[in-house]
Design a protein around this motif. Structure first.
Motif, PDB file in Angstrom:
ATOM      1  N   MET A  90       0.799  -1.230   0.000  1.00 53.97           N
ATOM      2  CA  MET A  90       0.000   0.000   0.000  1.00 53.97           C
ATOM      3  C   MET A  90       0.830   1.278   0.000  1.00 53.97           C
ATOM      4  SD  MET A  90      -3.064  -0.619  -0.574  1.00 53.97           S
ATOM      5  CE  MET A  90      -3.682   1.034  -0.349  1.00 53.97           C
ATOM      6  N   ARG A  91       1.893   1.317   0.766  1.00 52.94           N
ATOM      7  CA  ARG A  91       2.710   2.542   0.844  1.00 52.94           C
ATOM      8  C   ARG A  91       3.221   2.964  -0.542  1.00 52.94           C
ATOM      9  NH1 ARG A  91       2.806   6.059   3.563  1.00 52.94           N
ATOM     10  NH2 ARG A  91       3.789   7.619   2.378  1.00 52.94           N
ATOM     11  N   PRO A  92       3.943   2.081  -1.270  1.00 55.16           N
ATOM     12  CA  PRO A  92       4.399   2.494  -2.604  1.00 55.16           C
ATOM     13  C   PRO A  92       3.252   2.654  -3.598  1.00 55.16           C
ATOM     14  CG  PRO A  92       5.199   0.285  -2.079  1.00 55.16           C
ATOM     15  CD  PRO A  92       4.550   0.816  -0.849  1.00 55.16           C
ATOM     16  N   LEU A  93       2.158   1.923  -3.404  1.00 55.05           N
ATOM     17  CA  LEU A  93       0.996   2.107  -4.271  1.00 55.05           C
ATOM     18  C   LEU A  93       0.425   3.506  -4.094  1.00 55.05           C
ATOM     19  CD1 LEU A  93      -1.047   0.679  -6.264  1.00 55.05           C
ATOM     20  CD2 LEU A  93      -2.482   0.483  -4.255  1.00 55.05           C
ATOM     21  N   LEU A  94       0.320   3.956  -2.871  1.00 53.09           N
ATOM     22  CA  LEU A  94      -0.181   5.309  -2.618  1.00 53.09           C
ATOM     23  C   LEU A  94       0.799   6.356  -3.135  1.00 53.09           C
ATOM     24  CD1 LEU A  94      -1.759   4.768   0.897  1.00 53.09           C
ATOM     25  CD2 LEU A  94      -2.978   5.226  -1.245  1.00 53.09           C
ATOM     26  N   ASP A  95       2.095   6.112  -2.980  1.00 55.93           N
ATOM     27  CA  ASP A  95       3.080   7.045  -3.547  1.00 55.93           C
ATOM     28  C   ASP A  95       2.888   7.166  -5.053  1.00 55.93           C
ATOM     29  OD1 ASP A  95       4.174   7.514  -1.045  1.00 55.93           O
ATOM     30  OD2 ASP A  95       5.849   6.112  -1.336  1.00 55.93           O
ATOM     31  N   TYR A  96       2.669   6.034  -5.717  1.00 50.52           N
ATOM     32  CA  TYR A  96       2.412   6.046  -7.155  1.00 50.52           C
ATOM     33  C   TYR A  96       1.135   6.830  -7.470  1.00 50.52           C
ATOM     34  CZ  TYR A  96       0.488   4.403 -11.568  1.00 50.52           C
ATOM     35  OH  TYR A  96      -0.100   4.345 -12.806  1.00 50.52           O
ATOM     36  N   LEU A  97       0.087   6.614  -6.696  1.00 49.95           N
ATOM     37  CA  LEU A  97      -1.169   7.331  -6.940  1.00 49.95           C
ATOM     38  C   LEU A  97      -0.984   8.841  -6.785  1.00 49.95           C
ATOM     39  CD1 LEU A  97      -3.714   4.951  -5.223  1.00 49.95           C
ATOM     40  CD2 LEU A  97      -3.709   5.623  -7.628  1.00 49.95           C
TER      41      LEU A  97
END
Length: 184
Positions: free
Chosen positions: A66-73
């Motif tokens: 989730m952390r890198p996914l949110l950074d990507y978002l």
């Protein structure tokens, strides 16, 4: 500035929680802009009186995703998703990107998986390709299994494939051996 796991994100107006208990403070407008899934989830939450709280209850929202996914978002740059595109996280990241309607991330993950098909993972990556409806990955895995007998030697992995796929691989392998134009 991206999402944060603590309450320190200035002007955050929502929380994204995972089934594993992680809570990320986020901005609804950013996530809704980047993902149709989040747009629908926030609208649904608002209709149900929970406008600032969204639960992602996907089994693929494993710790570390989730952390890198949110950074990507937050940025929209695939470079920020690189922590997701590791051998340990690429499959759950691709599945989560598929479910969250994040086509650029899904496509990049599938492209990397297609380039990494080998004897050890061909059968399991076939399953991923089939689940994500990606004929390119599934086809690459079948092709690999047809031309590399070692890819089907691990009985438990090959046995997990649907019977029709097993039959197709074995039939194509037999056909390629008897074809005088085939070079093995």
């Amino acid at each position: 500035q991206g999402a944060q796991s603590d309450s320190g994100l200035a002007n955050a107006d929502a929380r994204v929680r995972t089934a594993h208990g992680a809570c990320h403070h986020v901005h609804r407008c950013v996530l809704a802009f980047r993902s149709g899934w989040f747009l629908a989830a926030f609208a649904h939450a608002e209709r149900n009186g929970r406008a600032s709280d969204v639960l992602i209850d996907f089994e693929d929202a494993v710790p570390g995703v989730m952390r890198p996914l949110l950074d990507y978002l937050y940025t929209g740059h695939l470079d920020d998703a690189s922590p997701l595109l590791t051998p340990e996280l690429i499959v759950p990241a691709a599945r989560l990107a598929d479910q969250l309607l994040l086509e650029p991330l899904r496509s990049r993950a599938l492209e990397l998986m297609r380039s990494a098909v080998d004897n050890a993972n061909a059968a399991s990556l076939y399953q991923v390709g089939a689940a994500l409806h990606d004929d390119g990955l599934a086809g690459k895995c079948v092709e690999h299994m047809v031309h590399h007998e070692a890819a089907t030697r691990e009985p438990s992995l090959f046995a997990d494939l649907p019977a029709d796929v097993q039959s197709t691989v074995l039939a194509l392998r037999r056909a390629s051996r008897t074809n005088p134009l085939s070079r093995n």
